[in-house]
Motif scaffolding. Structure first.
Motif, PDB file in Angstrom:
ATOM      1  N   THR A   1      39.461  47.206  22.511  1.00  0.00           N
ATOM      2  CA  THR A   1      40.324  46.397  23.378  1.00  0.00           C
ATOM      3  C   THR A   1      39.578  45.141  23.800  1.00  0.00           C
ATOM      4  N   THR A   2      40.314  44.067  24.053  1.00  0.00           N
ATOM      5  CA  THR A   2      39.684  42.829  24.514  1.00  0.00           C
ATOM      6  C   THR A   2      40.496  42.208  25.639  1.00  0.00           C
ATOM      7  N   ASP A   3      39.821  41.604  26.604  1.00  0.00           N
ATOM      8  CA  ASP A   3      40.492  40.877  27.682  1.00  0.00           C
ATOM      9  C   ASP A   3      39.610  39.743  28.162  1.00  0.00           C
ATOM     10  N   SER A   4      40.234  38.604  28.436  1.00  0.00           N
ATOM     11  CA  SER A   4      39.510  37.520  29.087  1.00  0.00           C
ATOM     12  C   SER A   4      39.949  37.488  30.543  1.00  0.00           C
ATOM     13  N   TYR A   5      39.020  37.182  31.425  1.00  0.00           N
ATOM     14  CA  TYR A   5      39.305  37.162  32.860  1.00  0.00           C
ATOM     15  C   TYR A   5      39.122  35.755  33.401  1.00  0.00           C
ATOM     16  N   VAL A   6      40.173  35.264  34.067  1.00  0.00           N
ATOM     17  CA  VAL A   6      40.154  33.899  34.619  1.00  0.00           C
ATOM     18  C   VAL A   6      40.614  33.951  36.078  1.00  0.00           C
ATOM     19  N   ILE A   7      40.387  35.084  36.726  1.00  0.00           N
ATOM     20  CA  ILE A   7      40.930  35.299  38.079  1.00  0.00           C
ATOM     21  C   ILE A   7      40.423  34.254  39.075  1.00  0.00           C
ATOM     22  N   ARG A   8      41.304  33.883  39.975  1.00  0.00           N
ATOM     23  CA  ARG A   8      41.001  32.942  41.044  1.00  0.00           C
ATOM     24  C   ARG A   8      41.392  33.595  42.364  1.00  0.00           C
ATOM     25  N   PRO A   9      40.539  33.699  43.375  1.00  0.00           N
ATOM     26  CA  PRO A   9      39.133  33.297  43.407  1.00  0.00           C
ATOM     27  C   PRO A   9      38.216  34.292  42.683  1.00  0.00           C
ATOM     28  N   LEU A  10      36.965  33.863  42.428  1.00  0.00           N
ATOM     29  CA  LEU A  10      36.015  34.723  41.720  1.00  0.00           C
ATOM     30  C   LEU A  10      35.651  35.963  42.532  1.00  0.00           C
ATOM     31  N   PHE A  11      35.586  35.790  43.857  1.00  0.00           N
ATOM     32  CA  PHE A  11      35.271  36.912  44.753  1.00  0.00           C
ATOM     33  C   PHE A  11      36.494  37.142  45.633  1.00  0.00           C
ATOM     34  N   PHE A  12      36.903  38.381  45.760  1.00  0.00           N
ATOM     35  CA  PHE A  12      38.109  38.694  46.529  1.00  0.00           C
ATOM     36  C   PHE A  12      37.900  40.022  47.256  1.00  0.00           C
ATOM     37  N   PRO A  13      38.719  40.328  48.254  1.00  0.00           N
ATOM     38  CA  PRO A  13      38.534  41.587  48.985  1.00  0.00           C
ATOM     39  C   PRO A  13      38.664  42.777  48.032  1.00  0.00           C
ATOM     40  N   GLY A  14      37.588  43.534  47.910  1.00  0.00           N
ATOM     41  CA  GLY A  14      37.622  44.711  47.045  1.00  0.00           C
ATOM     42  C   GLY A  14      36.939  44.513  45.697  1.00  0.00           C
ATOM     43  N   GLY A  15      36.466  43.295  45.418  1.00  0.00           N
ATOM     44  CA  GLY A  15      35.806  43.115  44.124  1.00  0.00           C
ATOM     45  C   GLY A  15      35.503  41.681  43.785  1.00  0.00           C
ATOM     46  N   ASN A  16      35.137  41.461  42.538  1.00  0.00           N
ATOM     47  CA  ASN A  16      34.939  40.108  42.016  1.00  0.00           C
ATOM     48  C   ASN A  16      35.218  40.129  40.521  1.00  0.00           C
ATOM     49  N   ILE A  17      35.177  38.960  39.897  1.00  0.00           N
ATOM     50  CA  ILE A  17      35.549  38.859  38.483  1.00  0.00           C
ATOM     51  C   ILE A  17      34.690  39.753  37.588  1.00  0.00           C
TER      52      ILE A  17
ATOM     53  N   HIS B   1      68.885  47.908  38.262  1.00  0.00           N
ATOM     54  CA  HIS B   1      68.340  47.808  36.906  1.00  0.00           C
ATOM     55  C   HIS B   1      67.122  46.895  36.910  1.00  0.00           C
ATOM     56  N   LEU B   2      66.034  47.392  36.383  1.00  0.00           N
ATOM     57  CA  LEU B   2      64.806  46.575  36.365  1.00  0.00           C
ATOM     58  C   LEU B   2      64.716  45.807  35.054  1.00  0.00           C
ATOM     59  N   GLU B   3      64.419  44.520  35.155  1.00  0.00           N
ATOM     60  CA  GLU B   3      64.308  43.687  33.954  1.00  0.00           C
ATOM     61  C   GLU B   3      63.018  42.876  33.949  1.00  0.00           C
ATOM     62  N   LEU B   4      62.600  42.514  32.735  1.00  0.00           N
ATOM     63  CA  LEU B   4      61.387  41.722  32.558  1.00  0.00           C
ATOM     64  C   LEU B   4      61.530  40.373  33.266  1.00  0.00           C
ATOM     65  N   LEU B   5      60.500  39.985  34.032  1.00  0.00           N
ATOM     66  CA  LEU B   5      60.518  38.657  34.661  1.00  0.00           C
ATOM     67  C   LEU B   5      60.169  37.589  33.622  1.00  0.00           C
ATOM     68  N   GLU B   6      60.647  36.372  33.884  1.00  0.00           N
ATOM     69  CA  GLU B   6      60.263  35.249  33.025  1.00  0.00           C
ATOM     70  C   GLU B   6      58.741  35.088  33.055  1.00  0.00           C
ATOM     71  N   GLU B   7      58.195  35.068  34.264  1.00  0.00           N
ATOM     72  CA  GLU B   7      56.753  34.952  34.413  1.00  0.00           C
ATOM     73  C   GLU B   7      56.318  35.608  35.717  1.00  0.00           C
ATOM     74  N   ASP B   8      55.059  35.945  35.777  1.00  0.00           N
ATOM     75  CA  ASP B   8      54.501  36.596  36.959  1.00  0.00           C
ATOM     76  C   ASP B   8      54.507  35.606  38.124  1.00  0.00           C
ATOM     77  N   PRO B   9      54.860  36.066  39.336  1.00  0.00           N
ATOM     78  CA  PRO B   9      54.822  35.145  40.462  1.00  0.00           C
ATOM     79  C   PRO B   9      53.406  34.711  40.842  1.00  0.00           C
ATOM     80  N   LEU B  10      52.411  35.424  40.354  1.00  0.00           N
ATOM     81  CA  LEU B  10      51.021  35.118  40.710  1.00  0.00           C
ATOM     82  C   LEU B  10      50.178  34.882  39.466  1.00  0.00           C
ATOM     83  N   PRO B  11      50.065  33.626  39.012  1.00  0.00           N
ATOM     84  CA  PRO B  11      49.221  33.386  37.841  1.00  0.00           C
ATOM     85  C   PRO B  11      47.744  33.628  38.150  1.00  0.00           C
ATOM     86  N   ARG B  12      46.979  33.829  37.111  1.00  0.00           N
ATOM     87  CA  ARG B  12      45.521  34.039  37.202  1.00  0.00           C
ATOM     88  C   ARG B  12      45.153  35.166  38.172  1.00  0.00           C
TER      89      ARG B  12
END
Lengths: 328, 328
Positions: B50-66, B315-326
């Motif tokens: 498996t592969t994943d790239s992480y671009v989370i913002r902010p780098l440090f957040f409550p409970g963890g970091n990138i 009925h649950l449907e796929l969203l166009e896009e996530d409300p919270l990018p990155r």
């Protein structure tokens, strides 16, 4: 059409991107399951793993693009470490506003390189970041191969022969000139190429000690690291090192040392003296190895020395930093 | 001390960075060879990748970091796909000017998470880009595991039970609030955690059909994709879904739907009805699964329905896009 932030959000837009660009070109059944991980045959008890991120600037350059480079780089890292490359995973970080066409041309080059190298792209991931948080496209490729040989600098012995598989410095010069910082016209192309079909036949030779692709830092850096890891030395003969006239000329003009310029389709090989001619014959029978040369030998001291064409001795040392950042 | 472009150039500075930061914390003999590829035991004829790239913002957040997130994410992707995670490769893209200390804290978190999850970091790569060409640090992690079970949506059957391993939405809320766009004080932490010790005991249960970690797009997206891939439907009972009061409250206030919020330490599990209680018992005996619940069932139609607390059907449907990018 441009990439939007939503294309990286995991929703409908992401799926569209995956179907219209990635799956269209990456025609590998293993990838199409779109599960969190892909299940594969290991094909061997021992596997080789390598990872590289690519941030090369510009994305498209004479002789290749970041997509072709990312697949070649991973194939080459696996191969020089004694593995037959099998699988590649691909992680994209894409800048918002990138043209779909740009991305598609990159993806197409990756697919073509994988197909012609007999390697499968089996897992992927896409993230999109805001404008100004990336430089077009960054790619990570991680490769898994079937391990066949254990090649380490520790295998080397005094008297071993050093072979270079072709002209050095082409990639560095092609990238440097494509940045348009200089007004030089040249036909020099990046040597960017997958080396598995050239190098895996050498796995049959028992005295094959060690190989490496001289990318960042070039031939000199790779041999200095070899010397440090093996505890041995290297004597290189300047006149034997294959360098294109044009590359030599541009290096003189711009103040580059070709020995430190990056290559993306060459290997340095350390092999027992008794098998050097056989290895050279194998290499020369392949399009990518036709300019291969024996360029030096392994010595008992710890020095990396260049014997110049006029018989002088120059000690090669690690540079502080590469003169060309973002070369891969 | 700050990261400079030269730290990514492959010369002396790169080596300094590798020794002072990476090898200092990544104490894995496999990594220390510093060859182009690392040779490992496959431990199985079948491997998961498996592969994943992480671009989370902010780098440090409550409970963890990138860093922690990138190791957890890869462990979790391998695990939910039926693999015992073994090896992780790490590719860094670092923005020039990033503090050494920032990078070191990220690396430390990766090392700690790997160590406590019994996973080895075996290969790495570092690139440095100019200021404004990255957002601090991006990380790619690629994982290889020993494949034990083949878990696909196609295994599922009508009447199967759906389990969620704990409170949903914590990660999404923690990230959203840490961006300081809102003036809300909360104790909600990201649930970011490695799930292999929680989930691999379930591999023993023959009717374990399928698992997934509901990251980007949340629980709803994962179940919609499950429905599409399996050709079956899902009935979810709103009142059974574990959501913290505080998360519910913040969602109401900000207009988020917790069903679509990202999680980084939860799994959705589809399992035969006859084994559901046994699975729940196994999960609840683990700290990370103590709030696990049966939240719904697999149905014969292709709909993904939420039965609301007052008995309505949504009925649950796929969203166009996530409300919270990155978000990862």
């Amino acid at each position: 059409m441009k990439i939007e932030i939503g294309h990286g959000s995991g929703g409908k837009l992401t799926r569209e991107l995956i179907e219209k660009v990635f799956l269209k070109h990456f025609d590998f059944p293993e990838l199409k399951s779109l599960q969190d991980a892909t299940i594969l045959s290991a094909e061997s008890e021992k596997i080789g793993i390598t990872t590289d991120s690519y941030v090369i600037r510009p994305l498209f350059f004479p002789g290749g693009n970041i997509g072709k480079l990312s697949v070649c780089g991973t194939i080459n890292d696996l191969t020089v470490s004694g593995n037959i490359p099998l699988y590649i995973s691909v992680g994209f970080i894409i800048e918002e506003g990138t043209e779909f066409e740009t991305l598609e041309n990159i993806v197409k080059a990756m697919a073509e390189t994988a197909a012609k190298s007999n390697v499968k792209i089996v897992a992927g991931d896409t993230k999109v970041v805001e404008k100004g948080k990336c430089d077009g496209v960054y790619i990570n490729t991680t490769g898994v191969g079937k391990n066949v040989r254990t090649l380490t600098p520790l295998n080397a012995q005094e008297g071993d022969v050093i072979i270079v598989t072709g002209f050095i410095g082409d990639h560095g010069i092609a990238i440097s000139l494509s940045r348009e910082e200089f007004d030089i016209e040249t036909a020099v192309l990046s040597d960017c190429a997958p080396l598995n079909s050239l190098l895996t036949p050498l796995f049959e030779i028992p005295t094959l000690r060690w190989m490496r692709d001289p990318t960042r830092g070039g031939l000199a850096t790779v041999l200095i690291e070899f010397s440090e890891s093996s505890g041995l030395g290297v004597k290189l003969y300047e006149e034997k090192i294959p360098i294109r006239e044009e590359v030599r000329f541009i290096c003189d003009m711009l103040g580059y040392d070709p020995l430190y310029l990056a290559n993306e389709g060459k290997a340095v090989i350390v092999i027992g003296k008794e098998d050097a001619e056989k290895a050279l014959e194998i290499l020369k029978s392949h399009e990518l190895g036709k300019n291969a040369e024996i360029v030096g030998e392994v010595t008992g001291d710890k020095k990396v020395q260049l014997i110049t064409s006029i018989g002088g001795v120059r000690h090669l040392e690690l540079l502080e930093e590469d003169p060309l950042p973002r070369i891969c």
